[in-house]
Enzyme design. Structure first.
Site, short mmCIF file in Angstrom:
data_model
loop_
_atom_site.label_atom_id
_atom_site.label_comp_id
_atom_site.label_asym_id
_atom_site.label_seq_id
_atom_site.Cartn_x
_atom_site.Cartn_y
_atom_site.Cartn_z
N SER A 1 2.43 -8.88 -2.04
CA SER A 1 2.62 -7.46 -1.81
C SER A 1 2.08 -7.00 -0.46
O SER A 1 2.54 -7.45 0.58
CB SER A 1 2.02 -6.65 -2.96
OG SER A 1 2.34 -5.28 -2.84
N HIS A 2 1.07 -6.15 -0.47
CA HIS A 2 0.54 -5.54 0.74
C HIS A 2 -0.56 -6.38 1.38
O HIS A 2 -1.16 -5.96 2.37
CB HIS A 2 -0.01 -4.16 0.41
CG HIS A 2 -1.00 -4.18 -0.71
ND1 HIS A 2 -0.64 -4.42 -2.01
CD2 HIS A 2 -2.35 -4.02 -0.73
CE1 HIS A 2 -1.72 -4.40 -2.79
NE2 HIS A 2 -2.77 -4.16 -2.03
N ASP B 1 5.65 -1.56 2.56
CA ASP B 1 4.67 -2.65 2.62
C ASP B 1 5.33 -4.01 2.61
O ASP B 1 6.54 -4.14 2.78
CB ASP B 1 3.68 -2.53 1.46
CG ASP B 1 4.31 -2.86 0.11
OD1 ASP B 1 5.51 -2.60 -0.07
OD2 ASP B 1 3.60 -3.39 -0.77
N ASP C 1 6.21 -6.32 0.38
CA ASP C 1 7.34 -6.66 -0.49
C ASP C 1 8.24 -5.48 -0.80
O ASP C 1 9.17 -5.60 -1.60
CB ASP C 1 6.85 -7.30 -1.78
CG ASP C 1 6.07 -6.34 -2.67
OD1 ASP C 1 5.47 -5.39 -2.14
OD2 ASP C 1 6.06 -6.54 -3.90
N ASP D 1 7.61 -2.41 -2.19
CA ASP D 1 7.47 -1.55 -3.36
C ASP D 1 6.56 -0.35 -3.13
O ASP D 1 6.47 0.52 -3.99
CB ASP D 1 7.00 -2.35 -4.58
CG ASP D 1 5.63 -2.99 -4.42
OD1 ASP D 1 5.02 -2.85 -3.34
OD2 ASP D 1 5.17 -3.65 -5.38
N ARG D 2 5.90 -0.27 -1.98
CA ARG D 2 5.03 0.86 -1.68
C ARG D 2 5.60 1.71 -0.55
O ARG D 2 6.47 1.26 0.19
CB ARG D 2 3.62 0.38 -1.33
CG ARG D 2 2.96 -0.39 -2.44
CD ARG D 2 1.52 -0.75 -2.11
NE ARG D 2 0.92 -1.49 -3.20
CZ ARG D 2 -0.36 -1.46 -3.52
NH1 ARG D 2 -1.20 -0.71 -2.82
NH2 ARG D 2 -0.83 -2.15 -4.53
N LYS E 1 8.11 -0.28 -8.77
CA LYS E 1 7.99 0.79 -7.80
C LYS E 1 8.87 0.44 -6.61
O LYS E 1 9.16 -0.73 -6.37
CB LYS E 1 6.55 1.02 -7.40
CG LYS E 1 5.74 -0.20 -7.02
CD LYS E 1 4.28 0.20 -6.80
CE LYS E 1 3.40 -1.00 -6.50
NZ LYS E 1 2.94 -1.69 -7.71
#
Length: 542
Positions: free
Chosen positions: A112-113, A276, A278, A280-281, A375
Site C-alpha cells: 500500500s502506502h 498512494d 496501490d 486505494d487512498r 477503498k
C-alpha cells in the site's frame, strides 16, 4: 507436470489489517512467499478450474512473486489467471476485475502506502470472491496453515510475458494478460457525469494530481487527461517506479508536501489530489483549503446524489471507529443508518454486500462505495470533480457551506512510528487498566464522559471483533482514540486520534492545532506517551 517442494513453516506469517507485510529481504527468503501463497491456496474456498486475479502496485519484487504465483496457481488447479499488464493492477481495479469476471479471489501484491525498493517493504493480500479483503475467518485459517505447511506446489514453466496483452497457457491453465485500466475506467464512466466534468474543464476547471510514481499513474493519465480533457501535465509523477522514485507513496501532508505547497500558493489550480502506492487512498486539497479525510467522507456523502451512480440516494454510511463523526451528522440529516466499524476495509464488506451501506470511509485517507469492495482513491477524486462541476463551487466554498449546515469536527491524527513493541504494548496495557477510573475525571477544561476498549458486533453475521482501539469520550462530542496500527513492518506505530466538535454557528475556520490543544494535552496526561516511549512529539501529523 506438478512439482512438490518440501518446506518448513515460518512463524511470522500472520496477516495483519491488510495482508502480510514484511521487508523485501524477508519475502526474498527461499520458500517464504511460496509458503504463504500455498497456504492461501490450501484453505480458500474455490471450485476446480476457477479464475484467480493477480496484480500489484509495481513495487520492487512484484514481478518475481507474480511469476511464481502463476506457476503455483497452475499446480493448484486454477483454470485461468487474469494478470494486469506489467504486473500492474491498482487495489480497487483488482477488486473490480474479481467481481466483473467472477473470479474466486485474487492476490494483490502491495504494501500500500509503505515505501518500496530492495531495502523497503513488500506485501501480499488475498481478496475473496466479492472483491474485498479476506475477512478474519479466512485470514485466521491462512495463518493456521502457515504454521503447519510442509510442501508447496508449482509447475515447471517459463516466465509469462507480462508486458504483452494476450493469452498463453501453462499446462491446462490459461494466463490472460489484461489492460489494467480499461475495465476500471469504464466503471468510472458509469458512476460519474463525465460530460459535466469535461464541460467544467473547458470552462476553466484546473487541477493537479500527484500519482507519486505509484500505481494510479496509468489510470490518472487515461481518465483525467485522456477522457476528461485535463491538459497533459495535470498528472504529476505518473510513471510507476519500483521504488516510487525514492519517495514514500503516502498521500498525506508530509509526503505530498510538494502538492500541498502548490495548492497553498497563488498559482494553485482549483483542485489538487493525490493517491498512494496501490491506489486505494486519496488526498484532497482545494486552492488554499485542505480537506481532511474524515470531512471528505462527510462532504462526499452529503453531495453524492449529484453523481449519476448515486442519484437514487444512499442506503447508509459506514466509517471506521477512529474516523471523525462528521459523516454521522450527514447520515442523520439524510435519515439513513450510520455504522461505526473497526479499522480495516474488510469490515465494510458485509455491510456493502447486504445493501446496508453505500459509502464508506476511513480517516487514513480511504474512501469508497459499493462499486467495489476496496477503498478507491481515484473514485473519491472523480466524485469530488463531479460535485465541483455540477455545483460550480470551489472546494473552499463547498467546505464552508457544509460546516455551516452540520458544524465542524476539528480532527487530527498523531503517529508515533517504529516504537519498540514492548513499550507500545506496556502503554496500551496501562491505558486499558485505567479505563474504569476515567469517567468523571477532568483534564483541563475537559471532562471524561465514557471510556472503553472498542468492540464491534457485525450486524450482518453477528461476528464480534474486540480490542479494536481505546476510546476516551469527553462531554460535548470531543474525544481521543488510541490504537496500535498493523500496517507497518517494524516495531509498532501508535496512532492517537483527536477530535473536537464545533457546532454550526461556532468558529468554523480556526487553526486545527489550536482547537485541539486541550485534547492533545489530555491525551498525554491520560496515556503517558512521553513516559512510555520517550517521544515528546509525533513523527507524522495528519
Amino acid at each position: 507436470m506438478i512439482r512438490t517442494h518440501e518446506t518448513t513453516p515460518f512463524n511470522d506469517q500472520k496477516p495483519g489489517t491488510s495482508g502480510l507485510r514484511k521487508k523485501v529481504r524477508i519475502f526474498a527468503q527461499p520458500n517464504y512467499a511460496e509458503n504463504f501463497i500455498q497456504s492461501v491456496f490450501d484453505v480458500v474456498e474455490r471450485d476446480a478450474g476457477t479464475t484467480l486475479v493477480i496484480g500489484g502496485d509495481g513495487r520492487y519484487h512484484n514481478r518475481t512473486v507474480i511469476q511464481q504465483a502463476i506457476r503455483m496457481a497452475a499446480a493448484n488447479g486454477y483454470g485461468r489467471v487474469l494478470v494486469g499488464q506489467g504486473g500492474i493492477l491498482s487495489t480497487p481495479a483488482a477488486s473490480h476485475v474479481i467481481r466483473k469476471y467472477g473470479a474466486s479471489g485474487g492476490l494483490v501484491l502491495s504494501a500500500s502506502h509503505n515505501p518500496g525498493g530492495p531495502e523497503e517493504d513488500f506485501g501480499i493480500k488475498y481478496n475473496i470472491a466479492n472483491g474485498g479483503p479476506a475477512p478474519e475467518s479466512v485470514t485466521g485459517r491462512i495463518h493456521a496453515r502457515t504454521l503447519e505447511i510442509d510442501r508447496w506446489l508449482d509447475v515447471d514453466a517459463p516466465d509469462v510475458d507480462l508486458d504483452t496483452r494476450g493469452v498463453t497457457h501453462i499446462g491446462e491453465m490459461a494466463v490472460q494478460v489484461i489492460d489494467p485500466v480499461a475495465d476500471y475506467a469504464a466503471l468510472m464512466e458509469e458512476l460519474f457525469d463525465f460530460d459535466a466534468i469535461r464541460a467544467a474543464v473547458k470552462d476553466g476547471l484546473t487541477m493537479a494530481f500527484d500519482a507519486m510514481h505509484a500505481v494510479t499513474g496509468p489510470y490518472a493519465h487515461e481518465i483525467l487527461e485522456g477522457r476528461l480533457g485535463f491538459p497533459a501535465g495535470t498528472v504529476h509523477n505518473g510513471t510507476p517506479l519500483e521504488d516510487f522514485g525514492g519517495h514514500h507513496p503516502d498521500p498525506n501532508l508530509v509526503h505530498a508536501k510538494v502538492l500541498y505547497d502548490l495548492m497553498m500558493s497563488d498559482n494553485a489550480p482549483a483542485f489538487g489530489a493525490a493517491s498512494d502506492g496501490d491506489g486505494d487512498r486519496n488526498l484532497i486539497i482545494g486552492k488554499h483549503r485542505f480537506i481532511n479525510p474524515s470531512d471528505s467522507l462527510a462532504m462526499l456523502a452529503a453531495n453524492a446524489h449529484l453523481a449519476p451512480g448515486y442519484a437514487d440516494g444512499l442506503k447508509g454510511i459506514a466509517r471506521s471507529m477512529p474516523t471523525s463523526a462528521a459523516a454521522d451528522r450527514v447520515a442523520e440529516a439524510l435519515g439513513i443508518p450510520a455504522y461505526e466499524t473497526p479499522t480495516g476495509w474488510k469490515f465494510f464488506g458485509n455491510l456493502l454486500d447486504a445493501g446496508m451501506a453505500t459509502i464508506c470511509g476511513e480517516e487514513s485517507a480511504g474512501t469508497g462505495s459499493d462499486h467495489v469492495r476496496e477503498k478507491d482513491g481515484l473514485w473519491a477524486v472523480l466524485l469530488w470533480l463531479n460535485i465541483l462541476a455540477v455545483t460550480g463551487k470551489s472546494v473552499d466554498q463547498l467546505a464552508r457551506d457544509h460546516w455551516a449546515r452540520f458544524g465542524r469536527n476539528y480532527y487530527a491524527r498523531h503517529d508515533y512510528e517504529a516504537i519498540e513493541s514492548e513499550k507500545a504494548d506496556a502503554l496500551m496495557a496501562e491505558l486499558s487498566a485505567s479505563l474504569p477510573d476515567l469517567p468523571g475525571r477532568t483534564f483541563g477544561p475537559l471532562t471524561v464522559a465514557e471510556a472503553d476498549s472498542f468492540s464491534y458486533t457485525d450486524p450482518v453475521d453477528g461476528s464480534v471483533s474486540e480490542n479494536q482501539g481505546i476510546r476516551v469520550l469527553f462531554e460535548g462530542g470531543n474525544r481521543v482514540v488510541f490504537r496500535l496500527s498493523g500496517t507497518g513492518t517494524q516495531g509498532a506505530t501508535l496512532r492517537v486520534y483527536l477530535e473536537r466538535y464545533e457546532p454550526a454557528g461556532g468558529d468554523m475556520d480556526a487553526e486545527t492545532p489550536a482547537m485541539l490543544a486541550d485534547i492533545v494535552a489530555a491525551a498525554e496526561e491520560i496515556a503517558g506517551i512521553a513516559r512510555h516511549t520517550g517521544r515528546t512529539a509525533p513523527d507524522v501529523v495528519t
